[in-house]
Design a protein around this motif. Structure first.
Motif, PDB file in Angstrom:
ATOM      1  N   PRO A  36     -19.669  23.359 -29.716  1.00 33.97           N
ATOM      2  CA  PRO A  36     -20.359  24.510 -29.114  1.00 33.97           C
ATOM      3  C   PRO A  36     -21.408  25.068 -30.062  1.00 33.97           C
ATOM      4  N   GLY A  37     -22.570  25.439 -29.518  1.00 39.17           N
ATOM      5  CA  GLY A  37     -23.727  25.741 -30.344  1.00 39.17           C
ATOM      6  C   GLY A  37     -24.003  27.215 -30.565  1.00 39.17           C
ATOM      7  N   VAL A  38     -24.582  27.480 -31.736  1.00 40.21           N
ATOM      8  CA  VAL A  38     -25.146  28.786 -32.086  1.00 40.21           C
ATOM      9  C   VAL A  38     -26.543  28.517 -32.614  1.00 40.21           C
ATOM     10  N   ARG A  60     -17.160  27.468 -38.515  1.00 44.28           N
ATOM     11  CA  ARG A  60     -17.556  26.131 -38.963  1.00 44.28           C
ATOM     12  C   ARG A  60     -17.148  25.030 -37.991  1.00 44.28           C
ATOM     13  N   THR A  61     -16.442  25.391 -36.928  1.00 42.37           N
ATOM     14  CA  THR A  61     -16.158  24.401 -35.892  1.00 42.37           C
ATOM     15  C   THR A  61     -17.310  24.289 -34.906  1.00 42.37           C
ATOM     16  N   ARG A  62     -18.345  25.117 -35.063  1.00 39.44           N
ATOM     17  CA  ARG A  62     -19.488  25.118 -34.152  1.00 39.44           C
ATOM     18  C   ARG A  62     -20.686  24.421 -34.785  1.00 39.44           C
ATOM     19  N   GLY A 101     -23.582  23.320 -24.958  1.00 38.75           N
ATOM     20  CA  GLY A 101     -23.652  24.605 -24.274  1.00 38.75           C
ATOM     21  C   GLY A 101     -22.364  24.928 -23.543  1.00 38.75           C
ATOM     22  N   PRO A 102     -22.265  26.174 -23.058  1.00 41.13           N
ATOM     23  CA  PRO A 102     -23.257  27.240 -23.236  1.00 41.13           C
ATOM     24  C   PRO A 102     -23.321  27.732 -24.678  1.00 41.13           C
ATOM     25  N   ILE A 103     -24.535  28.026 -25.131  1.00 39.73           N
ATOM     26  CA  ILE A 103     -24.753  28.368 -26.528  1.00 39.73           C
ATOM     27  C   ILE A 103     -24.807  29.881 -26.717  1.00 39.73           C
ATOM     28  N   VAL A 104     -24.660  30.289 -27.964  1.00 37.31           N
ATOM     29  CA  VAL A 104     -24.821  31.692 -28.363  1.00 37.31           C
ATOM     30  C   VAL A 104     -26.102  31.782 -29.192  1.00 37.31           C
TER      31      VAL A 104
END
Length: 282
Positions: A36-38, A60-62, A101-104
């Motif tokens: 999952p993205g940031v 750190r899992t993202r 996604g969905p990203i933050v």
């Protein structure tokens, strides 16, 4: 130089670039591809390196990605700039970097406008936005004149990179952690004919106005982070939160200047972690 800062910079990101709307757009990324993205979005005249000491303190899992918007850092310049184009670049970088996604989205100053605009796109895969001290205000002739002067300015050229970096100052002026300042200043300059100068296009200041009434409800979780000594007034922060809809909330960082990641970086990381937790619960 505290341990948290040394540990952050020891986690070196991967560097890459993608072509978006005809321009090469650079980015750096941490964390596993496909997670999952940031996406972290800097402000005017800045670059992705402003996040180097913040990004490693997020989950750190993202897949955490910091963009150099066109006209900034290592990215190409354009004939003209607009929030919509930069929002497209954010989506392109998230996809190219392998951020699922969905990203933050986390945006500072002008970058906060970019993230809010990106979240408005129909069917956008945006789960949350952290808008850090967005300079929402009524645009008058004085503001327009100041921005036009910045856009028309010819950047000075210095003999060495060290000379240029030594002249780096945040605008507006504020207290900056000295070790953060040194790192950001070193990445803010690049070689040009005759020496070294700033790595941004002054014409990026010449963009369409953003008025308070331009914003409407956004269908994701939104945190508006207001710096006590920043550019977003308390009244305007309340007005913006009201316009962004029922999923928006306000968070204040006491004692912070406009560039919160330069004087209260762990507060930025904490606000981002809190938003990520809200997104996960949702």
């Amino acid at each position: 130089m505290p341990a948290w800062y040394r540990d952050a910079l020891a986690l070196v990101p991967a560097y890459d670039a993608v072509t978006a709307a005809g321009a090469r757009v650079a980015y750096r990324a941490w964390g596993p591809v496909g997670a999952p993205g940031v996406v972290l979005v800097h402000g005017s005249a800045a670059h992705g390196g402003w996040w180097d000491h913040v990004a490693p303190h997020l989950d750190r899992t993202r897949r955490v990605v910091a963009i150099d918007l066109s006209g900034h850092g290592a990215s190409d310049h354009r004939p003209a700039y607009a929030l919509e184009v930069w929002a497209h670049e954010v989506a392109a970088v998230a996809d190219a970097a392998g951020a699922r996604g969905p990203i933050v989205l986390v945006g500072h100053s002008m970058g906060a406008f970019v993230t809010l605009r990106a979240a408005e796109v129909p069917r956008a895969e945006v789960a949350g936005v952290l808008a850090i001290d967005p300079p929402v205000r009524e645009i008058d002739s004085e503001v327009r004149a100041a921005r036009a002067a910045l856009a028309a300015a010819v950047p000075p050229v210095y003999a060495t990179a060290a000379d240029a970096a030594a002249r780096w100052r945040p605008r507006p002026a504020q207290h900056v952690l000295p070790y953060v300042r040194d790192h950001i200043a070193a990445e803010s300059v690049g070689p040009v004919d005759g020496g070294w100068s700033w790595r941004f296009d002054p014409r990026a200041f010449d963009r369409p106005d953003v008025e308070p009434e331009d914003w409407g409800p956004i269908e994701c979780d939104v945190t508006v982070l207001r710096a006590e000594h920043g550019m977003l007034s308390s009244a305007m922060a309340d007005h913006l939160v009201d316009r962004l809809g029922p999923r928006a909330r306000r968070l204040d960082v006491h004692g912070a200047g406009h560039h919160v990641m330069l004087d209260r970086p762990l507060a930025v990381a904490s606000a981002a972690q809190d938003l990520l937790a809200r997104v996960d619960r949702a």
